[in-house]
Motif scaffolding. Structure first.
Motif, PDB file in Angstrom:
ATOM      1  N   ARG A   3      70.459  75.305 -16.457  1.00  8.89           N
ATOM      2  CA  ARG A   3      69.618  76.271 -17.166  1.00  8.89           C
ATOM      3  C   ARG A   3      68.435  75.579 -17.839  1.00  8.89           C
ATOM      4  O   ARG A   3      68.585  74.534 -18.477  1.00  8.89           O
ATOM      5  N   LEU A   4      67.253  76.201 -17.698  1.00  5.37           N
ATOM      6  CA  LEU A   4      66.051  75.767 -18.404  1.00  5.37           C
ATOM      7  C   LEU A   4      65.542  76.928 -19.252  1.00  5.37           C
ATOM      8  O   LEU A   4      65.583  78.087 -18.832  1.00  5.37           O
ATOM      9  N   ASN A   5      65.042  76.598 -20.439  1.00  5.39           N
ATOM     10  CA  ASN A   5      64.630  77.599 -21.411  1.00  5.39           C
ATOM     11  C   ASN A   5      63.143  77.487 -21.740  1.00  5.39           C
ATOM     12  O   ASN A   5      62.522  76.432 -21.549  1.00  5.39           O
ATOM     13  N   ALA A   6      62.596  78.553 -22.294  1.00  9.92           N
ATOM     14  CA  ALA A   6      61.248  78.503 -22.856  1.00  9.92           C
ATOM     15  C   ALA A   6      61.275  77.595 -24.085  1.00  9.92           C
ATOM     16  O   ALA A   6      62.107  77.794 -24.977  1.00  9.92           O
ATOM     17  N   PRO A   7      60.396  76.589 -24.148  1.00  8.93           N
ATOM     18  CA  PRO A   7      60.406  75.692 -25.305  1.00  8.93           C
ATOM     19  C   PRO A   7      59.807  76.322 -26.555  1.00  8.93           C
ATOM     20  O   PRO A   7      60.007  75.811 -27.667  1.00  8.93           O
ATOM     21  N   GLY A   8      59.053  77.425 -26.393  1.00 11.86           N
ATOM     22  CA  GLY A   8      58.442  78.088 -27.528  1.00 11.86           C
ATOM     23  C   GLY A   8      58.063  79.509 -27.160  1.00 11.86           C
ATOM     24  O   GLY A   8      58.074  79.892 -25.986  1.00 11.86           O
ATOM     25  N   ASP A   9      57.735  80.303 -28.158  1.00 14.32           N
ATOM     26  CA  ASP A   9      57.325  81.682 -27.920  1.00 14.32           C
ATOM     27  C   ASP A   9      55.990  81.718 -27.188  1.00 14.32           C
ATOM     28  O   ASP A   9      55.143  80.841 -27.372  1.00 14.32           O
ATOM     29  N   GLY A  10      55.793  82.748 -26.376  1.00 12.07           N
ATOM     30  CA  GLY A  10      54.512  82.884 -25.706  1.00 12.07           C
ATOM     31  C   GLY A  10      54.547  83.880 -24.568  1.00 12.07           C
ATOM     32  O   GLY A  10      55.493  84.669 -24.429  1.00 12.07           O
ATOM     33  N   LYS A  11      53.531  83.804 -23.726  1.00 12.38           N
ATOM     34  CA  LYS A  11      53.345  84.734 -22.615  1.00 12.38           C
ATOM     35  C   LYS A  11      53.270  83.960 -21.305  1.00 12.38           C
ATOM     36  O   LYS A  11      52.568  82.948 -21.212  1.00 12.38           O
ATOM     37  N   ILE A  12      53.987  84.425 -20.295  1.00 13.73           N
ATOM     38  CA  ILE A  12      53.937  83.805 -18.975  1.00 13.73           C
ATOM     39  C   ILE A  12      52.604  84.184 -18.322  1.00 13.73           C
ATOM     40  O   ILE A  12      52.315  85.373 -18.125  1.00 13.73           O
ATOM     41  N   ILE A  13      51.794  83.177 -17.991  1.00  9.74           N
ATOM     42  CA  ILE A  13      50.483  83.469 -17.412  1.00  9.74           C
ATOM     43  C   ILE A  13      50.354  82.997 -15.970  1.00  9.74           C
ATOM     44  O   ILE A  13      49.392  83.367 -15.283  1.00  9.74           O
ATOM     45  N   THR A  68      64.835  80.721  -8.573  1.00  7.11           N
ATOM     46  CA  THR A  68      65.647  80.846  -9.781  1.00  7.11           C
ATOM     47  C   THR A  68      64.857  81.250 -11.017  1.00  7.11           C
ATOM     48  O   THR A  68      65.451  81.496 -12.072  1.00  7.11           O
ATOM     49  N   ILE A  69      63.534  81.300 -10.934  1.00  2.48           N
ATOM     50  CA  ILE A  69      62.740  81.672 -12.098  1.00  2.48           C
ATOM     51  C   ILE A  69      62.994  83.139 -12.428  1.00  2.48           C
ATOM     52  O   ILE A  69      62.908  84.017 -11.561  1.00  2.48           O
ATOM     53  N   LEU A  70      63.297  83.415 -13.691  1.00  5.95           N
ATOM     54  CA  LEU A  70      63.761  84.729 -14.120  1.00  5.95           C
ATOM     55  C   LEU A  70      62.670  85.579 -14.758  1.00  5.95           C
ATOM     56  O   LEU A  70      62.927  86.743 -15.093  1.00  5.95           O
ATOM     57  N   VAL A  71      61.478  85.024 -14.944  1.00  2.00           N
ATOM     58  CA  VAL A  71      60.409  85.734 -15.641  1.00  2.00           C
ATOM     59  C   VAL A  71      59.291  86.059 -14.665  1.00  2.00           C
ATOM     60  O   VAL A  71      59.234  85.533 -13.549  1.00  2.00           O
ATOM     61  N   SER A  72      58.396  86.936 -15.106  1.00  3.51           N
ATOM     62  CA  SER A  72      57.249  87.345 -14.305  1.00  3.51           C
ATOM     63  C   SER A  72      55.968  87.129 -15.101  1.00  3.51           C
ATOM     64  O   SER A  72      55.999  87.072 -16.340  1.00  3.51           O
ATOM     65  N   VAL A  73      54.848  87.022 -14.392  1.00  5.08           N
ATOM     66  CA  VAL A  73      53.563  86.896 -15.062  1.00  5.08           C
ATOM     67  C   VAL A  73      53.355  88.122 -15.948  1.00  5.08           C
ATOM     68  O   VAL A  73      53.573  89.260 -15.538  1.00  5.08           O
ATOM     69  N   GLY A  74      52.951  87.874 -17.182  1.00  7.23           N
ATOM     70  CA  GLY A  74      52.754  88.938 -18.159  1.00  7.23           C
ATOM     71  C   GLY A  74      53.910  89.111 -19.122  1.00  7.23           C
ATOM     72  O   GLY A  74      53.756  89.751 -20.170  1.00  7.23           O
ATOM     73  N   ASP A  75      55.086  88.557 -18.798  1.00  5.60           N
ATOM     74  CA  ASP A  75      56.240  88.663 -19.689  1.00  5.60           C
ATOM     75  C   ASP A  75      56.007  87.870 -20.973  1.00  5.60           C
ATOM     76  O   ASP A  75      55.450  86.763 -20.943  1.00  5.60           O
ATOM     77  N   MET A  76      56.467  88.400 -22.079  1.00  3.90           N
ATOM     78  CA  MET A  76      56.544  87.657 -23.329  1.00  3.90           C
ATOM     79  C   MET A  76      57.923  86.998 -23.392  1.00  3.90           C
ATOM     80  O   MET A  76      58.942  87.642 -23.092  1.00  3.90           O
ATOM     81  N   VAL A  77      57.952  85.726 -23.767  1.00  6.17           N
ATOM     82  CA  VAL A  77      59.215  85.003 -23.859  1.00  6.17           C
ATOM     83  C   VAL A  77      59.386  84.467 -25.271  1.00  6.17           C
ATOM     84  O   VAL A  77      58.413  84.273 -26.008  1.00  6.17           O
ATOM     85  N   THR A  78      60.626  84.234 -25.640  1.00  9.42           N
ATOM     86  CA  THR A  78      60.932  83.673 -26.944  1.00  9.42           C
ATOM     87  C   THR A  78      61.577  82.308 -26.777  1.00  9.42           C
ATOM     88  O   THR A  78      62.216  82.021 -25.759  1.00  9.42           O
ATOM     89  N   LYS A  79      61.409  81.489 -27.784  1.00  9.48           N
ATOM     90  CA  LYS A  79      61.969  80.135 -27.767  1.00  9.48           C
ATOM     91  C   LYS A  79      63.471  80.193 -27.499  1.00  9.48           C
ATOM     92  O   LYS A  79      64.200  80.949 -28.141  1.00  9.48           O
ATOM     93  N   GLY A  80      63.927  79.424 -26.512  1.00  6.02           N
ATOM     94  CA  GLY A  80      65.335  79.379 -26.161  1.00  6.02           C
ATOM     95  C   GLY A  80      65.756  80.352 -25.091  1.00  6.02           C
ATOM     96  O   GLY A  80      66.893  80.288 -24.614  1.00  6.02           O
ATOM     97  N   GLN A  81      64.852  81.243 -24.687  1.00  5.69           N
ATOM     98  CA  GLN A  81      65.167  82.209 -23.630  1.00  5.69           C
ATOM     99  C   GLN A  81      65.265  81.510 -22.282  1.00  5.69           C
ATOM    100  O   GLN A  81      64.418  80.689 -21.932  1.00  5.69           O
ATOM    101  N   GLU A  82      66.284  81.821 -21.496  1.00  6.03           N
ATOM    102  CA  GLU A  82      66.409  81.218 -20.176  1.00  6.03           C
ATOM    103  C   GLU A  82      65.277  81.685 -19.274  1.00  6.03           C
ATOM    104  O   GLU A  82      64.969  82.877 -19.208  1.00  6.03           O
ATOM    105  N   VAL A  83      64.647  80.727 -18.575  1.00  5.56           N
ATOM    106  CA  VAL A  83      63.536  81.070 -17.680  1.00  5.56           C
ATOM    107  C   VAL A  83      63.799  80.677 -16.235  1.00  5.56           C
ATOM    108  O   VAL A  83      63.088  81.099 -15.327  1.00  5.56           O
ATOM    109  N   GLY A  84      64.806  79.855 -15.968  1.00 13.02           N
ATOM    110  CA  GLY A  84      65.092  79.444 -14.598  1.00 13.02           C
ATOM    111  C   GLY A  84      66.078  78.297 -14.549  1.00 13.02           C
ATOM    112  O   GLY A  84      66.729  77.975 -15.549  1.00 13.02           O
ATOM    113  N   LYS A  85      66.167  77.672 -13.354  1.00  8.57           N
ATOM    114  CA  LYS A  85      67.116  76.583 -13.132  1.00  8.57           C
ATOM    115  C   LYS A  85      66.386  75.327 -12.657  1.00  8.57           C
ATOM    116  O   LYS A  85      65.421  75.398 -11.891  1.00  8.57           O
TER     117      LYS A  85
END
Length: 236
Positions: free
Chosen positions: A105-115, A163-180
């Motif tokens: 598992r890999l996580n977002a290191p900080g809050d932000g937006k997938i661009i 394995t990437i779980l997010v899409s362009v435009g998604d807002m993510v939070t620190k610690g949220q899983e984003v892929g493998k």
């Protein structure tokens, strides 16, 4: 700590042989500008469990990306994997599945937006050998770029295909899983490539030092710091 595997040993020898020739060459201006840079984003290590820092740090010897990536955003980049009993893999390590970090598992290191992201590049079939179709356009393999909305952008690269779980435009939070974790793109074996940069462009920016908060390095508690090559690290 003893050498983690043959690839890591070769990499250290290359760095040592190049150090005298390349210190002070490309990237010196970046170093002068960002020597005292303080990361704006509250970053945490983007993985669970304990991982090992193959590459990371301010010096040329610690940071292998210093030599070849001026202007690509990777000057302060990290290459990180999992090491158990002195090795990054079981068996001979030729299969991706033999590597302890592959599929982790890999996580977002900080809050932000997938661009930006890529999620459809095949993992390199044999660890240590890059697939023939890897070129300048897909060096990062499967990757994401996070806009932290403060002039800082995180890039995580070499994800396992699909394995990437997010899409362009998604807002993510620190610690949220984003892929493998995977072995796609210009990668010599399964690992996570992470760097912070000053623009949203793909591999076309100035790299920024990335300070992480609340982690352990070789079992020492760090409130805020930058991991360096040879450290075993995990978030608290």
């Amino acid at each position: 700590m003893k050498h983690v595997n043959t690839i890591a040993s070769i990499f250290v020898m290359i760095l040592t042989s190049c150090t005298d020739a390349l210190i002070g060459d490309e990237g010196k201006l970046d170093e002068d500008i960002y020597l005292n840079y303080q990361t704006k984003t509250d970053l945490e290590l983007p993985f669970e469990e304990e991982w090992y820092t193959y590459v990371g740090g301010r010096t040329h010897l610690e940071g292998g990306h210093h030599f070849i990536t001026h202007g690509s955003g990777q000057r302060y980049a990290y290459d990180i994997g999992i090491v158990i009993d002195g090795s990054s893999h079981s068996g001979d390590g030729s299969k991706n599945e033999n590597h302890y970090c592959f599929g982790k598992r890999l996580n977002a290191p900080g809050d932000g937006k997938i661009i930006a992201l890529e999620n459809n590049i095949e993992d390199n079939r044999i660890s240590g050998i890059v697939n023939d179709n890897i070129n300048d356009s897909n060096l990062a393999g499967n990757y994401i770029i996070i806009d932290h909305l403060n002039g800082e952008y995180s890039m995580l690269a070499h994800f396992k295909k699909g394995t990437i779980l997010v899409s362009v435009g998604d807002m993510v939070t620190k610690g949220q899983e984003v892929g493998k974790a995977g072995n796609s793109g210009n990668s010599t074996g399964p690992h996570l490539h992470y760097h912070l940069q000053n623009t949203p462009e793909y591999l076309d920016a100035i790299g920024l030092p990335a300070q992480f908060i609340n982690y352990s390095a070789n079992d020492a508690l760090i409130e805020r710091g930058e991991p360096v090559r040879g450290q075993s690290i995990r978030k608290n």
